[in-house]
Design a protein around this motif. Structure first.
Motif, PDB file in Angstrom:
ATOM      1  N   ASP A  86       5.846 -12.874   7.255  1.00 37.73           N
ATOM      2  CA  ASP A  86       5.699 -11.591   7.936  1.00 37.73           C
ATOM      3  C   ASP A  86       6.846 -11.318   8.903  1.00 37.73           C
ATOM      4  O   ASP A  86       6.861 -10.284   9.565  1.00 37.73           O
ATOM      5  CB  ASP A  86       4.362 -11.509   8.673  1.00 37.73           C
ATOM      6  CG  ASP A  86       4.207 -12.583   9.742  1.00 37.73           C
ATOM      7  OD1 ASP A  86       4.938 -13.601   9.685  1.00 37.73           O
ATOM      8  OD2 ASP A  86       3.359 -12.410  10.642  1.00 37.73           O
ATOM      9  N   ARG A 222       6.105   9.287  -6.635  1.00 32.48           N
ATOM     10  CA  ARG A 222       7.392   9.591  -6.017  1.00 32.48           C
ATOM     11  C   ARG A 222       7.920  10.947  -6.459  1.00 32.48           C
ATOM     12  O   ARG A 222       7.789  11.335  -7.615  1.00 32.48           O
ATOM     13  CB  ARG A 222       8.410   8.511  -6.384  1.00 32.48           C
ATOM     14  CG  ARG A 222       9.714   8.633  -5.624  1.00 32.48           C
ATOM     15  CD  ARG A 222      10.746   7.690  -6.174  1.00 32.48           C
ATOM     16  NE  ARG A 222      11.419   8.260  -7.340  1.00 32.48           N
ATOM     17  CZ  ARG A 222      12.341   7.636  -8.054  1.00 32.48           C
ATOM     18  NH1 ARG A 222      12.679   6.414  -7.762  1.00 32.48           N
ATOM     19  NH2 ARG A 222      12.900   8.225  -9.086  1.00 32.48           N
ATOM     20  N   LYS A 235      -0.893  12.488   0.901  1.00 34.43           N
ATOM     21  CA  LYS A 235      -1.490  12.080  -0.374  1.00 34.43           C
ATOM     22  C   LYS A 235      -3.004  12.075  -0.210  1.00 34.43           C
ATOM     23  O   LYS A 235      -3.524  11.471   0.736  1.00 34.43           O
ATOM     24  CB  LYS A 235      -1.001  10.692  -0.780  1.00 34.43           C
ATOM     25  CG  LYS A 235      -1.449  10.265  -2.170  1.00 34.43           C
ATOM     26  CD  LYS A 235      -0.792   8.952  -2.570  1.00 34.43           C
ATOM     27  CE  LYS A 235      -1.177   8.560  -3.983  1.00 34.43           C
ATOM     28  NZ  LYS A 235      -0.529   7.303  -4.399  1.00 34.43           N
ATOM     29  N   ALA A 238      -5.394   9.142   1.069  1.00 33.06           N
ATOM     30  CA  ALA A 238      -4.599   8.059   1.648  1.00 33.06           C
ATOM     31  C   ALA A 238      -4.540   8.207   3.164  1.00 33.06           C
ATOM     32  O   ALA A 238      -4.622   9.305   3.694  1.00 33.06           O
ATOM     33  CB  ALA A 238      -3.186   8.078   1.074  1.00 33.06           C
ATOM     34  N   LEU A 241       0.679   8.734   7.242  1.00 28.20           N
ATOM     35  CA  LEU A 241       1.867   7.900   7.427  1.00 28.20           C
ATOM     36  C   LEU A 241       2.003   7.516   8.894  1.00 28.20           C
ATOM     37  O   LEU A 241       1.830   8.351   9.793  1.00 28.20           O
ATOM     38  CB  LEU A 241       3.117   8.658   6.985  1.00 28.20           C
ATOM     39  CG  LEU A 241       3.328   8.856   5.489  1.00 28.20           C
ATOM     40  CD1 LEU A 241       4.538   9.752   5.252  1.00 28.20           C
ATOM     41  CD2 LEU A 241       3.524   7.523   4.789  1.00 28.20           C
ATOM     42  N   ASP A 346       7.345   4.671   2.602  1.00 29.95           N
ATOM     43  CA  ASP A 346       6.229   4.297   3.470  1.00 29.95           C
ATOM     44  C   ASP A 346       6.423   2.826   3.815  1.00 29.95           C
ATOM     45  O   ASP A 346       6.243   1.944   2.974  1.00 29.95           O
ATOM     46  CB  ASP A 346       4.908   4.518   2.734  1.00 29.95           C
ATOM     47  CG  ASP A 346       3.692   4.142   3.577  1.00 29.95           C
ATOM     48  OD1 ASP A 346       3.861   3.486   4.628  1.00 29.95           O
ATOM     49  OD2 ASP A 346       2.569   4.494   3.178  1.00 29.95           O
ATOM     50  N   ASN A 347       6.781   2.542   5.065  1.00 28.87           N
ATOM     51  CA  ASN A 347       7.175   1.185   5.421  1.00 28.87           C
ATOM     52  C   ASN A 347       6.005   0.218   5.410  1.00 28.87           C
ATOM     53  O   ASN A 347       6.193  -0.986   5.273  1.00 28.87           O
ATOM     54  CB  ASN A 347       7.845   1.178   6.804  1.00 28.87           C
ATOM     55  CG  ASN A 347       8.881   0.083   6.924  1.00 28.87           C
ATOM     56  OD1 ASN A 347       9.630  -0.159   5.982  1.00 28.87           O
ATOM     57  ND2 ASN A 347       8.908  -0.586   8.052  1.00 28.87           N
ATOM     58  N   ARG A 348       4.796   0.722   5.553  1.00 29.57           N
ATOM     59  CA  ARG A 348       3.626  -0.167   5.534  1.00 29.57           C
ATOM     60  C   ARG A 348       3.330  -0.667   4.124  1.00 29.57           C
ATOM     61  O   ARG A 348       3.058  -1.844   3.908  1.00 29.57           O
ATOM     62  CB  ARG A 348       2.411   0.564   6.112  1.00 29.57           C
ATOM     63  CG  ARG A 348       2.463   0.757   7.627  1.00 29.57           C
ATOM     64  CD  ARG A 348       2.278  -0.561   8.350  1.00 29.57           C
ATOM     65  NE  ARG A 348       2.318  -0.425   9.790  1.00 29.57           N
ATOM     66  CZ  ARG A 348       1.259  -0.223  10.561  1.00 29.57           C
ATOM     67  NH1 ARG A 348       0.066  -0.080  10.000  1.00 29.57           N
ATOM     68  NH2 ARG A 348       1.384  -0.151  11.866  1.00 29.57           N
ATOM     69  N   SER A 349       3.374   0.244   3.152  1.00 33.96           N
ATOM     70  CA  SER A 349       3.034  -0.133   1.782  1.00 33.96           C
ATOM     71  C   SER A 349       4.252  -0.480   0.936  1.00 33.96           C
ATOM     72  O   SER A 349       4.129  -1.098  -0.118  1.00 33.96           O
ATOM     73  CB  SER A 349       2.265   1.007   1.109  1.00 33.96           C
ATOM     74  OG  SER A 349       3.113   2.138   0.926  1.00 33.96           O
ATOM     75  N   GLY A 350       5.440  -0.048   1.388  1.00 31.52           N
ATOM     76  CA  GLY A 350       6.639  -0.246   0.592  1.00 31.52           C
ATOM     77  C   GLY A 350       6.831   0.800  -0.490  1.00 31.52           C
ATOM     78  O   GLY A 350       7.796   0.734  -1.259  1.00 31.52           O
ATOM     79  N   GLN A 351       5.934   1.797  -0.561  1.00 26.85           N
ATOM     80  CA  GLN A 351       6.010   2.817  -1.611  1.00 26.85           C
ATOM     81  C   GLN A 351       7.130   3.810  -1.313  1.00 26.85           C
ATOM     82  O   GLN A 351       7.221   4.350  -0.207  1.00 26.85           O
ATOM     83  CB  GLN A 351       4.686   3.568  -1.727  1.00 26.85           C
ATOM     84  CG  GLN A 351       4.710   4.684  -2.772  1.00 26.85           C
ATOM     85  CD  GLN A 351       3.494   5.586  -2.701  1.00 26.85           C
ATOM     86  OE1 GLN A 351       2.652   5.423  -1.826  1.00 26.85           O
ATOM     87  NE2 GLN A 351       3.403   6.539  -3.621  1.00 26.85           N
TER      88      GLN A 351
END
Length: 365
Positions: A86, A222, A235, A238, A241, A346-351
């Motif tokens: 992490d 995307r 989304k 969801a 953000l 999205d930095n939390r999910s990496g999407q």
């Protein structure tokens, strides 16, 4: 490899490395102490245990150790293979007691393997700073890399530590001065970079009504944008953000001079007044709520070459819009740069949320 310049980065193949800060000890030279901070993706430590220095020389994981000072050199050892998953990056820092780094002759950071084999040397120039981030070790696409930073603070180790989330008695974070940076080299003669945007026009203010139903959302995944395109960063179902990353990437020039693209972000208030700007000479604002990964001068490396991180929940309430800008520092038109792109993640999910192809944009800088 030899010397590298400020802002340069290079991949690391050794499992463990030593970061040795060295200088020439002369009468009046301040007392220099090295340290390291283990940061998560939000640019903060998880706790005080993530600050490794002379009074806390070993991280609980055993991955980072302060080996101590020998004469005019201070060393931190990092077992990259043992760094907790992490942890996003290890910041290499130092403090000057009894003076400033500008009074420290021949200051340099040497990255070596544990056997002493030199990987890179970074000569550091400074002025009135009393704390310094000399460089950082960071993960990129599963590989560890080193970046030369050389950015300082005027209020000592307490100021630097507080900026990364370390609690310091009698030193409130709100009293932090802005980081001190060394001016970048000037661009070539005759090159005039495009001006940064001024106040936003009324029709671009964030207070406009929600996007019309025809505006694409993220429900289909995307979105690839074209010039003038819009997308709602919502989304269905969801969570909202909270942390985003704007990435800029391009391929290096192989048969001519280096191509240097630069990413920046400008925060505006409701009236279109500029509140803050983060770029390669000012890597952070609002205690890391806006944070730049550092300058890439060539485009070397896979994936993003420069990144800007935004913690939306920690932005001031009057920061109502963010404008991301990309400048071609040496004047190369985007259409002549191979595989140039920018994207929002999205930095939390990496999407990856949105991508824009710069190479197919327009012949501007």
């Amino acid at each position: 490899m030899g010397e590298i310049a400020k802002g340069a980065n290079l991949p690391l193949t050794a499992r463990a490395v030593r970061a040795e800060l060295s200088w020439t000890d002369r009468p009046g030279t301040p007392d220099i102490d090295g340290s390291a901070l283990l940061l998560r993706a939000d640019g903060k430590v998880a706790g005080d245990q993530d600050f490794v220095f002379y009074n806390q020389p070993r991280h609980p994981s055993g991955a980072v150790r302060h080996l101590g000072k020998t004469g005019s050199r201070d060393t931190v050892e990092v077992d990259l293979g043992a760094v907790p998953t992490d942890v996003d990056r290890v910041v290499l820092a130092a403090s000057a007691d009894g003076g400033t780094f500008g009074a420290v002759p021949d200051l340099r950071l040497v990255i070596a393997d544990v056997a002493g084999g030199e990987i890179a040397t970074f000569p550091i120039t400074a002025a009135d700073e009393t704390a310094m981030v000399s460089g950082e070790l960071y993960r990129r696409s599963g590989q560890w890399k080193f970046r030369a930073i050389g950015q300082g603070y005027r209020n000592g180790l307490a100021g630097l530590a507080t900026d990364y989330g370390i609690s310091v008695e009698d030193e409130p974070a709100a009293a932090q001065p802005a980081p001190v940076t060394t001016p970048p080299p000037p661009p070539p003669a005759g090159f005039v970079p495009p001006p940064f945007p001024g106040p936003l026009p009324p029709d671009a203010q964030p207070a406009t009504p929600p996007p019309a139903p025809s505006t694409p959302t993220l429900d289909a995944g995307r979105v690839s944008l074209v010039k003038g395109g819009r997308v709602s960063l919502v989304k269905s179902g969801a969570p909202p953000l909270t942390e985003v990353m704007m990435g800029l990437g391009w391929d290096p020039a192989r048969r001519r001079g280096n191509i240097d693209l630069d990413a920046s972000v400008i925060a505006f208030d409701q009236a279109g007044n500029q509140r803050a700007m983060v770029w390669f000479s000012n890597l952070g604002e609002w205690h890391g709520a806006l944070r730049h990964s550092g300058d890439n001068l060539t485009g070397e490396g896979a994936g993003d070459d420069e990144q800007i991180f935004v913690d939306l929940d920690r932005l001031p309430s009057d920061a109502t819009s963010l404008v991301f800008t990309i400048t071609s520092y040496r004047g190369d038109k985007f259409t002549t740069v191979k595989n140039a792109f920018c994207r929002l993640v999205d930095n939390r999910s990496g999407q990856e949320l949105v991508r824009y192809n710069l190479s197919d944009a327009q012949a501007s800088t």
